[in-house]
Scaffold this motif. Structure first.
Motif, mmCIF file in Angstrom:
data_model
loop_
_atom_site.group_PDB
_atom_site.id
_atom_site.type_symbol
_atom_site.label_atom_id
_atom_site.label_comp_id
_atom_site.label_asym_id
_atom_site.label_seq_id
_atom_site.Cartn_x
_atom_site.Cartn_y
_atom_site.Cartn_z
ATOM 1 N N ALA A 475 2.388 -2.855 6.795
ATOM 2 C CA ALA A 475 2.559 -3.780 5.664
ATOM 3 C C ALA A 475 1.475 -4.840 5.652
ATOM 4 C CB ALA A 475 3.941 -4.430 5.740
ATOM 5 N N LEU A 503 5.801 -7.995 2.064
ATOM 6 C CA LEU A 503 6.002 -6.966 1.039
ATOM 7 C C LEU A 503 7.491 -6.796 0.816
ATOM 8 C CD1 LEU A 503 3.490 -4.012 1.576
ATOM 9 C CD2 LEU A 503 3.613 -5.604 -0.319
ATOM 10 N N VAL A 532 4.037 1.657 5.661
ATOM 11 C CA VAL A 532 4.324 1.622 4.226
ATOM 12 C C VAL A 532 4.509 3.041 3.682
ATOM 13 C CG1 VAL A 532 3.448 0.848 1.982
ATOM 14 C CG2 VAL A 532 3.063 -0.541 4.001
#
Length: 613
Positions: A475, A503, A532
C-alpha cells in the motif's frame, strides 16, 4: 631656441628626422646617395605608396636593422598599423622588438587597451601605473599566471614557422571559414561575501570574454535581491573561442541598483582549470579580497568538425606543443587496495597506449594486453528519489580512440556521469551472459508481474489516477507512486510524505436478492505492508481504492465513536421511558419534578418513530 635646435637634431626610429608631426603620426626619411638627409622624405605608412617605391617589409621603413634595436611607437600610430598592415606588423615583430606607449592626449592618465597590441606581437606595451583601470588589470592578469616574472611566451602562430596559420593569421578578421571553434561551458554557481562594503545590496555577475573581436562577448546573471553574503545564481553560459591562447575572462560583481562594480577578477582562459573552482575576487585596485570569492564550474567541450572544417586549436598551435600538454585520467576497477588510479596522459594518448602503461605498472611484463580492455560507462543521475534509476550505458573503447577526446565528449549537463573502467575479457563475457539471461527473464515476466490499479480522490485537481505497479507492491508503494504522479497539486505539496496517507478500500457487494437494487458498500483501511494486488483480487463486486490522510481517518473514527455513544445514551433513555409510560405514540414528556437537565429533556422529547429510526 636651443631646445628647438636640439629637437631638430634628435634622430628618430623612423629615420634621421621626422620633422614636425602631429601626435601619433610617424614619418621616415630615406637618405639617398649624394644627397643630404633632408633632400628626400619617404612616404609614411598611412599614405599610399607607388608600386615602384613600395617597401618589402616594415623593417625597411622603421630603421632598425639590428635585432637589439627597439622601435617605439605612439599608441595611435600603432593602432593604425594594426588596422592597415596587420600581417606585416606580425611578421616584423617576429625578429624585432616593438614598444608602444599611451598617447600624449591622455591628460587624465588613462590607458589604451593592450590586448590589440599583444594580438599583433608587440612585445612591450607601456601603461600608466597611476591609474587602476581595466587595461592595467588586464596587464596584471597577463603576467600573473607565471608568478609575475615579467616574460610571457607569445602564441606559436605569431612566431613559429611550423604552425599551420603562420603569416596567415589576422587578429581583426571577423570571419574564419573552415575553422571550428572550441565551446566552453561556464556555470556561475554561487558567491561568498561578494560585496564587502555593502551587506544589503543586490549583486549580479557580469562576465566579459576578452580576446580577438570574433571571440569577444558579454554575459550577465540575474540579480539576487538583498543578499551579498551567499547569493546563489546557478546560471550556465556557453561561448565559442577560436584563438584560445590570448583570451581572458573578466568577472565583475555589479550592484544592480547603482551599476557600481564592487569586486572583479581577470584570469587567462588557458589558466582556468576544468571542474568546480573557487575564484578569489579582487577590489578595484586589484588587491586580493581574502573572504570574497565566486564558486564556478567550467569545462571545455571538444570541437565537432563537419565537412572540410578543422578544429581551430589545431591550426593555431603546434602539434608537438599540444601533445606535450598533460592531462589526468582516472581509471576504475584496477586490482588493488584503491578503488581507482590516476594516470598522466597527453593529447595524443590512445586507449591502447594507456592500457600498455597500466599493465606495465600493475601486472608486469608477463601479462598480455589482448586479455584486457577499457570500457566507458555513463551512469545516469536521477533528479528525484522517486524516479526509477536507469541502468548505466557501457561500451568498449577502441584501441586507437583518443582518451582526451573521449573525456571532452562527456556532457554532465545532460544528466549523467562518465568514467573509464579496467576489465578483463572473462569478466565481460560473464556479465554479458548474466545480462542476457536477466533481459530474457524480464521480457518473459514483464507482462505477468504488473497490474493496473486506480486510486480515487487523489487531489481536487486530479480526482483519480491509474498506476501500473508490480504485483508485490504494498500500500505504501502505491501511495508513493500516486503522490509522484500528482506532485504538482497544492494539496499534495502541503503533505508530500507518503507515510501521512492510507489506502481506503471500498467494495460494493452484489445484492443476494435481485429485488433489492441497492447494497451498502463496506470500507476498510489497508495496512502499510499489505499487498494491493491480493486485496484487489478478492473483490466480488465493484470496488475502488481511495487515498485518505491519516488525520481525516482519525477524525472520522472519533466522530463515529461520538455517534455510537450518543445512540447508546439515547437507547437507555428510551428504555427508562418505556418502563414508566409504555409505548406511547405522542411525543414523550418528562415529569416536572424529574432531576434531568434541560439538555436531557430536549434529547428525550422525541417521537417513538424517530427513536426507532
Amino acid at each position: 631656441s636651443s631646445r628647438g635646435k636640439e629637437r631638430k637634431s634628435r634622430k628618430s626610429i623612423f629615420g634621421n628626422n621626422p620633422g614636425r608631426l602631429s601626435p601619433g603620426e610617424s614619418a621616415t626619411l630615406a637618405k639617398a646617395s649624394g644627397k643630404g638627409p633632408f633632400d628626400v622624405m619617404r612616404q609614411t605608412w598611412e599614405d599610399p605608396c607607388p608600386p615602384y617605391n613600395s617597401p618589402a617589409s616594415l623593417s625597411a621603413i622603421i630603421r632598425t636593422p639590428k635585432c637589439y634595436h627597439i622601435s617605439s611607437l605612439n599608441e595611435n600610430a600603432a593602432k593604425r598599423l594594426c588596422r592597415r598592415y596587420s600581417q606585416k606588423l606580425i611578421q616584423h615583430t617576429t625578429c624585432q622588438l616593438l614598444r608602444t606607449y599611451p598617447a600624449a592626449t591622455r591628460i587624465d592618465s588613462s590607458n589604451p587597451h593592450p590586448l590589440i597590441f599583444w594580438l599583433h606581437g608587440v612585445q612591450l606595451v607601456a601603461l600608466n601605473y597611476q591609474t587602476d583601470d581595466l587595461p592595467l588589470q588586464l596587464n596584471a592578469a597577463m603576467f600573473e599566471a607565471n608568478g609575475g616574472c615579467g616574460y610571457v611566451l607569445k602564441p606559436p602562430v605569431l612566431w613559429d614557422k611550423n604552425c599551420s596559420m603562420y603569416q596567415q593569421f589576422c587578429p581583426l578578421e571577423r570571419d574564419l571559414d573552415n575553422k571550428e571553434p572550441a565551446i566552453y561551458s561556464l556555470t556561475i554557481v554561487s558567491g561568498q561575501n561578494v560585496c564587502p562594503s555593502n551587506s544589503t545590496g543586490s549583486p549580479c555577475i557580469e562576465i566579459d570574454v576578452l580576446g580577438m573581436p570574433l571571440d569577444s562577448c558579454h554575459f550577465r546573471t540575474k540579480p539576487i535581491h538583498r543578499n551579498t553574503l551567499n547569493p546563489m545564481w546557478n546560471e550556465q553560459f556557453l561561448f565559442r573561442v577560436h584563438f584560445e591562447d590570448l583570451v581572458f575572462l573578466r568577472f565583475a560583481v555589479v550592484e544592480n541598483n547603482s551599476s557600481a562594480v564592487t569586486a572583479q577578477r581577470i584570469i587567462p582562459l588557458k589558466a582556468l582549470k576544468r571542474g568546480y573552482r573557487h575564484i578569489q575576487l579582487h577590489n578595484l585596485h586589484n588587491e586580493a579580497l581574502e573572504i570574497s570569492s565566486l564558486f564556478i564550474n567550467s569545462r571545455r567541450m571538444e570541437e565537432s568538425p563537419s565537412g572540410n572544417t578543422l578544429p581551430a586549436s589545431m591550426l593555431f598551435s603546434m602539434g608537438e606543443r599540444k601533445a606535450a600538454v598533460t592531462y589526468k585520467v582516472t581509471i576504475h576497477g584496477i586490482p588493488g587496495p584503491e578503488p581507482f588510479t590516476v594516470f598522466n596522459v597527453n593529447g595524443g594518448t590512445t586507449a591502447a597506449q594507456l592500457l600498455h602503461q597500466l599493465l606495465a605498472t600493475t601486472k608486469g611484463s608477463e601479462s598480455c594486453a589482448a586479455d584486457y580492455f577499457l570500457m566507458e560507462e555513463k551512469s545516469f543521475i536521477s533528479k528525484e528519489k522517486s524516479e526509477c534509476r536507469k541502468p548505466p550505458f557501457q561500451r568498449v573503447i577502441g584501441p586507437e580512440e583518443g582518451l582526451v577526446q573521449l573525456l571532452n565528449s562527456w556532457f554532465p549537463e545532460e544528466g549523467y556521469v562518465g568514467r573509464i573502467i579496467f576489465k578483463t575479457r572473462e569478466e565481460n563475457l560473464n556479465e554479458r551472459n548474466i545480462f542476457q539471461e536477466a533481459k530474457e527473464d524480464a521480457a518473459i515476466s514483464s507482462e505477468d508481474d504488473s497490474f493496473f490499479v486506480q486510486v480515487h480522490d487523489v487531489s481536487p485537481e486530479q480526482p483519480r489516477t491509474v498506476i501500473k505497479a508490480p504485483r508485490f507492491s504494498t500500500a505504501q508503494d502505491v501511495i508513493q507512486q500516486t503522490l509522484c504522479k500528482a506532485k504538482y497539486s497544492y494539496s499534495i505539496l502541503s503533505n508530500p510524505n507518503p507515510s501521512d496517507y492510507v489506502l481506503l478500500e471500498e467494495v460494493t457487494k452484489e445484492p443476494a436478492n435481485k429485488k433489492s437494487s441497492t447494497s451498502k458498500p463496506s470500507q476498510r483501511i489497508l495496512s502499510d505492508q499489505e499487498c494491493v494486488f491480493q486485496a484487489q483480487s478478492k473483490w466480488k463486486g465493484a470496488g475502488k481504492f481511495i487515498l485518505k490522510l491519516k488525520e481525516q481517518v482519525q477524525a472520522a473514527r472519533d466522530d463515529k465513536r461520538k455517534g455510537i455513544s450518543f445512540t447508546n445514551e439515547l437507547k437507555k433513555l428510551t428504555k427508562s421511558s418505556k418502563q414508566y409510560r409504555g409505548f406511547i405514540s405522542p411525543p414523550l414528556q418528562v415529569l416536572p419534578d424529574s432531576p434531568q437537565s434541560k439538555d436531557e429533556r430536549s434529547a428525550c422529547s422525541l417521537t417513538f418513530s424517530d427513536i426507532m429510526e
